[in-house]
Design an enzyme around this catalytic site. Structure first.
Site, mmCIF file in Angstrom:
data_model
loop_
_atom_site.group_PDB
_atom_site.id
_atom_site.type_symbol
_atom_site.label_atom_id
_atom_site.label_comp_id
_atom_site.label_asym_id
_atom_site.label_seq_id
_atom_site.Cartn_x
_atom_site.Cartn_y
_atom_site.Cartn_z
ATOM 1 N N LYS A 163 39.061 43.529 52.258
ATOM 2 C CA LYS A 163 40.006 44.007 51.243
ATOM 3 C C LYS A 163 41.437 44.081 51.758
ATOM 4 C CE LYS A 163 36.957 45.812 47.802
ATOM 5 N NZ LYS A 163 36.238 46.935 47.222
ATOM 6 N N ARG A 204 28.764 47.196 51.026
ATOM 7 C CA ARG A 204 28.814 45.949 50.221
ATOM 8 C C ARG A 204 29.723 44.974 50.957
ATOM 9 N NH1 ARG A 204 32.119 43.696 46.396
ATOM 10 N NH2 ARG A 204 31.109 42.625 44.673
HETATM 11 N N1 HH2 Z 1 34.518 45.625 45.044
HETATM 12 C C1 HH2 Z 1 34.672 44.451 44.359
HETATM 13 C C2 HH2 Z 1 33.801 44.137 43.304
HETATM 14 N N2 HH2 Z 1 32.784 44.967 42.966
HETATM 15 N N3 HH2 Z 1 31.559 46.959 43.333
HETATM 16 C C3 HH2 Z 1 31.387 48.108 43.996
HETATM 17 N N4 HH2 Z 1 30.362 48.922 43.693
HETATM 18 N N5 HH2 Z 1 32.223 48.483 45.026
HETATM 19 C C4 HH2 Z 1 33.275 47.701 45.415
HETATM 20 O O1 HH2 Z 1 34.016 48.104 46.333
HETATM 21 C C5 HH2 Z 1 33.496 46.471 44.712
HETATM 22 C C6 HH2 Z 1 32.605 46.127 43.654
HETATM 23 C C7 HH2 Z 1 35.757 43.502 44.745
HETATM 24 O O2 HH2 Z 1 35.339 42.611 45.733
HETATM 25 P P1 HH2 Z 1 34.784 41.124 45.478
HETATM 26 O O3 HH2 Z 1 33.539 41.118 44.666
HETATM 27 O O4 HH2 Z 1 34.666 40.439 46.776
HETATM 28 O O5 HH2 Z 1 35.970 40.417 44.723
HETATM 29 P P2 HH2 Z 1 36.220 40.011 43.212
HETATM 30 O O6 HH2 Z 1 36.179 41.255 42.382
HETATM 31 O O7 HH2 Z 1 37.585 39.365 43.251
HETATM 32 O O8 HH2 Z 1 35.124 39.066 42.789
#
Ligand code: HH2
Length: 286
Positions: free
Chosen positions: A220, A254
């Site tokens: 992040k 995660r």
């Molecule tokens: N972070 C992201 C998405 N979903 N869900 C939970 N429970 N906690 C988190 O910290 C979280 C989440 C963002 O990360 P990522 O899926 O890698 O990116 P994007 O939203 O751009 O697909």
């Protein structure tokens, strides 16, 4: 502590790794890499082989400013991936805030609904209640377009804690059993780097709410601000953050980089086990 999901009761006496599968063209760190179903299914298989305890499949990016996707398009992205993932022997989570996608995912065998809006959209509680699924309720404010304007807190730990306690109450009042509910501070969502660090420093207070705690620090932006590293150079920083999160009470991390995180946690838990052994060992005679 345990987390009840649809098919699996997860024992959280050791930290668990949730592997991220983004079936999106635009996710912040892996957008476009697994956006056709075949590539995403291969990624699921790889993450399970690397030791993922849970898979988390998402069909819409939550990156600040990312475009919204309608429920039919989101479902079209994830349906085939979910169908394959549920055969891999680990609980499968679907990362969505849309009740329509939640319903279809549960019909297709998803074990967990991971909602960055904490089941606040109209119809979301009803879509999950009575299905036996695990849920992850995450803190954020606004939506990905507006969230950074809403990053204003007095005591960020107290405010996030109050929100999560209220959402857990709402979920239980709608018939979702307490044991199915995990909470997540939502690192990076409507929070500055300073807020994210304050939250991590105070995270034990959130673990004290009595539900499994999930933490998502992987790659992040705050880690980029701290290290000056681009998104694909953030593995060491992500591992450090994951270990700090576990030491501050997180039960599930995660992550994108499953193999490296599993190794780091193996060392972490081995030291915990050794502490118990040593406490039972008599001091050698001088
Ligand atoms: N972070 C992201 C998405 N979903 N869900 C939970 N429970 N906690 C988190 O910290 C979280 C989440 C963002 O990360 P990522 O899926 O890698 O990116 P994007 O939203 O751009 O697909």
């Amino acid at each position: 502590m345990h987390w009840q999901t649809r098919r699996f009761l997860l024992d959280l006496s050791r930290p668990r790794v949730m592997g991220i599968v983004n079936v999106t063209p635009d996710s912040f760190s892996d957008g476009g890499r697994h956006d056709d179903a075949r590539a995403a299914i291969a990624h699921c298989e790889r993450l399970v082989a690397e030791g993922a305890d849970i898979l988390d499949i998402g069909g819409e990016s939550t990156r600040p400013g990312s475009p919204r996707v309608d429920a039919d398009s989101e479902w079209a992205r994830i349906a085939d991936v979910l169908a394959a993932a549920v055969t891999l022997g680990v609980p499968v989570s679907v990362d969505t805030y849309k009740p329509d996608v939640m319903r279809r995912a549960l019909d297709a065998g998803a074990d967990i609904i991971n909602d960055v809006q904490a089941l606040q959209l109209p119809g979301a509680l009803a879509a999950v209640a009575g299905r036996g699924a695990g849920v992850c309720l995450m803190h954020m404010r606004g939506d990905p377009a507006s969230m950074m304007e809403l990053a204003v807190y007095g005591d960020v730990v107290a405010e996030v804690g109050r929100f999560l306690a209220q959402r857990a109450q709402a979920a239980m009042a709608s018939g979702i059993p307490a044991g199915c509910i995990a909470l997540d501070p939502g690192y990076g969502f409507a929070k500055t780097a300073a807020h994210n660090l304050q939250l991590l420093a105070g995270q034990r207070r959130l673990a004290a709410l009595g539900h499994p705690l999930l933490a998502g620090w992987s790659r992040k932006r705050t880690l980029g601000e701290l290290t000056g590293r681009a998104v694909h150079e953030r593995l060491p920083a992500s591992l450090a953050a994951a270990l700090r999160a576990v030491s501050a009470g997180a039960h599930v991390v995660r992550v994108h980089d499953v193999a490296a995180t599993v190794d780091a946690l193996k060392v972490w838990t081995a030291v915990d086990a050794a502490k118990i052994d040593f406490s039972e060992t008599k001091e050698p005679a001088p």
